[in-house]
Motif scaffolding. Sequence first.
Motif: not given
Length: 632
Positions: A284-291, A327-334, A374-379
Motif C-alpha cells: 500500500a506504500w510502495k510507489a509504482k510510476y508510469t511514463i 516533455n513527459l508526464s509521470v503518474s504514480v500509484e501503489n 509534468q517532467v521536462t528533460v533537456t537534451v
Amino acid sequence: MEIRTTCLLMTLCLGIVSVSCEELLHRQKRVWIIDSFKIEEERPGPYPHVLGNINVEKKFRVGFHLHGQGVDLDPKGILSVNTNTGEILVHGKLNYEDHNKLKLTFEARDATNNVVDTRLGVEIEILDINDNPPVFENNLHIINLNESASQGYFLATVNAKDKDKKNTNNGTFDLKIVSITPTPPDDLEFFLQQTGETNGIKFKGCLDHEKSEKYTILVEAKDRGEVVQLSSTCTTIININDGNNHLPVFTGQTGAGSIKERDSGDVPVLRLQVSDQDTKGTEAWKAKYTIHGDKDQNFRITTDPETNEGVLFVQKPLDYEDGSLRNLSVSVENEAPYFSCKVKGRSATGLWDVVTTRGVSLTGLTPPLLPTRQVTVTVEDVNDPPIFTPAIKNVTVEENVEVGWYLETFTAIDLDRKHANTFTYVKGKDPCDCVAIDPKTGKITTTKILDRESPYVKDNVYQVTLFAIDDGQPPMTGTATLNIHLKDQNDNLPELEMATMDMCLSDEPSEVNITAYDLDGDPYSGPFYFQLQGNDVKGKWRIDPNNGYTVNLVKENTVYAGHHELLLKVFDLQGQGALHNLSVTVCDCSGVANCRMRRATGSKIGESAVGIVIAAMLLLLGFLLLGPPDDL
C-alpha cells in the motif's frame, strides 16, 4: 401378602396425606408416588438436617426403609431414613446441574416378621439456585481484518452457555459490548447481532488503519438471577491490516534533468519524490510510476526500494536535432489497488450509508484520478559523428582487374545544425592492402590485383571498411563498409592432390587413384579430363575412366619393377590443361605390404653394411700406423 385394612397416614413436611381403606386396597397393586419433597441445591450445613418425615398409623410396630437415588444409587450416601421415626435426613450438598430430581422407594416393614407392609414412591425435587455464570465458548478471539473490509462483515462468534435451569432467570442471560479500546471514531461502530443461535460481532462504517491499528472489544454475558446476577466476559482483538486508502503525493524533484544527446544507460536523469500515509514497506506504500507521452520509448522509470522515489533513465539515445526538450508526464500509484470509504449518513437501524471507491489499478481508468507530474528533460547538443548514406555499399568486379580500377565513392554528412565540420576519409580494414581511398572525396580504387582465390576473400566477397573523421571537438568518426563481389575468371589450372605413388608388381593389371582439383569455380573447374602423354605408355599404362574428379591409373602386367616417370595432362571444362609429372614406383610386394616398406627395410640393411665397412677400414688403419696389438 395379607391384606391390611388399617389406613395409612402419611405425614410430609408440607402436610399430612390420609389414605382411605378402599384406596389402600387399590394401590397395593402398584408403586405409590406421593408429593415431592423439595430441597434447594448447594444448601449450606450443618449436616445432617431433616428434610421431612413419613408417619404410618399402626397398632403394631413397623420399621422404615429407603432405597434409590441418593441412598444406594448415585449420588450415594446423600440421603437416609430414620428406621423408627420415618424422618428423611440429608447428609450433604446436592447439585441441580447433576441431578434435578431424585426418585426413591419408601417401605414400611412389619417389625415382627420384616414383611413389607407398605411401599410408596418418593420424589425429591432439587431447587435450582443461580450458582453458574454464563460461560463463553471461547474467551479470546484474535482477528486480522483488512482495512478495506466492507461494513457488516462478520468478525467473531461470541456464543455463551449457562448450566442453570433453562427458561428461568438463573439460566437466561444477556450479551452486550461493555468496552472498546480505543474508542472508535465517529465513522465506525462495533455491534452485536444474533442470527439464529449464533451471536456475532460486526461493524458499521469505515475502518482506518491510520486512526487505529487495533481494537480490543470486551463482551459481557450476564444472567438475570433474582437473588444474585452472575456474569463473565470474552475478549476480541481486531488487528486492522493496512490497505491502500491513501494515494502517493508528489512532493519534489531532484537531479539535473538534462542529458547529452546519444547518452543512455544507468545514469539517472532525475528523481521524483512522493509521500504516502500508508504503512512504510507495504504494497500500500510502495510507489509504482508510469511514463506518459514517450512515443518513441526513449525513457524508463524505476522505483528506488529504499526511498520510494521514481528514478528516470534514458534507455534509448536522444538526438538534439530532433528537439532540445522532451516533455513527459509521470503518474504514480501503489502496488496494492486503491480503495476509499466515507460515511454519508447514519441510520438508527441497519447499516449506514457508506460510499466506497475500489480497484484503481495500473490502468488508472477508474476514479480518483492518479497523481501526475509534468517532467521536462533537456537534451544537450554534442558533436555528432559523420553519417554515411548509405553506410554499406556493394560493388561487383571481375577478379584480376588492373591496378587503379575505380570501385566506389563514399560520402558522409554531418547532422549537427550548429557545426559545419569537414571530413577526412581514411581506410580501415583492408586485409591484403588492395585498395586506396581519397582522403577528400572518399573515392576508392584498387592498388593490387584482386584475386577471388585469395584467403582474404570469403564467399567471393572481399570486405573493406573506411572511416570519415570530422574536425569537431572532440573529433567524431563515422564508419562505412564496402563489399567487393569478385566475379570468377579461369585463371587457375587443374592441380593433382598427389603426384607420387607406389604400385605392386603383379601378373594382373593393378590400379591406383589420381585426384585433381581447381581453385576456380564452376564453370572453370571440373569434372576434369585426364590424358597420359607419350608413345611409350601404350600397352603399359592407361587411365580408366578418363573423366571426373578422381580416376584410376591402371598398370598392365607388362610393366617391370622399378621407378617410372609418366606425364599426365589434366584439362578443365574450358579445355585449359596443365601437364603434371607422375612418379610411380613398382615393386615386388611379396613379404612386405607395399613398396614403401621395402624401401625402408632396404635402407636399414644398407646402413648396416656401410657401418661394417667403416669399422674394417679403421681396424686396418690401426695396423698400419701402430702395429699389431701385444696379444697377437
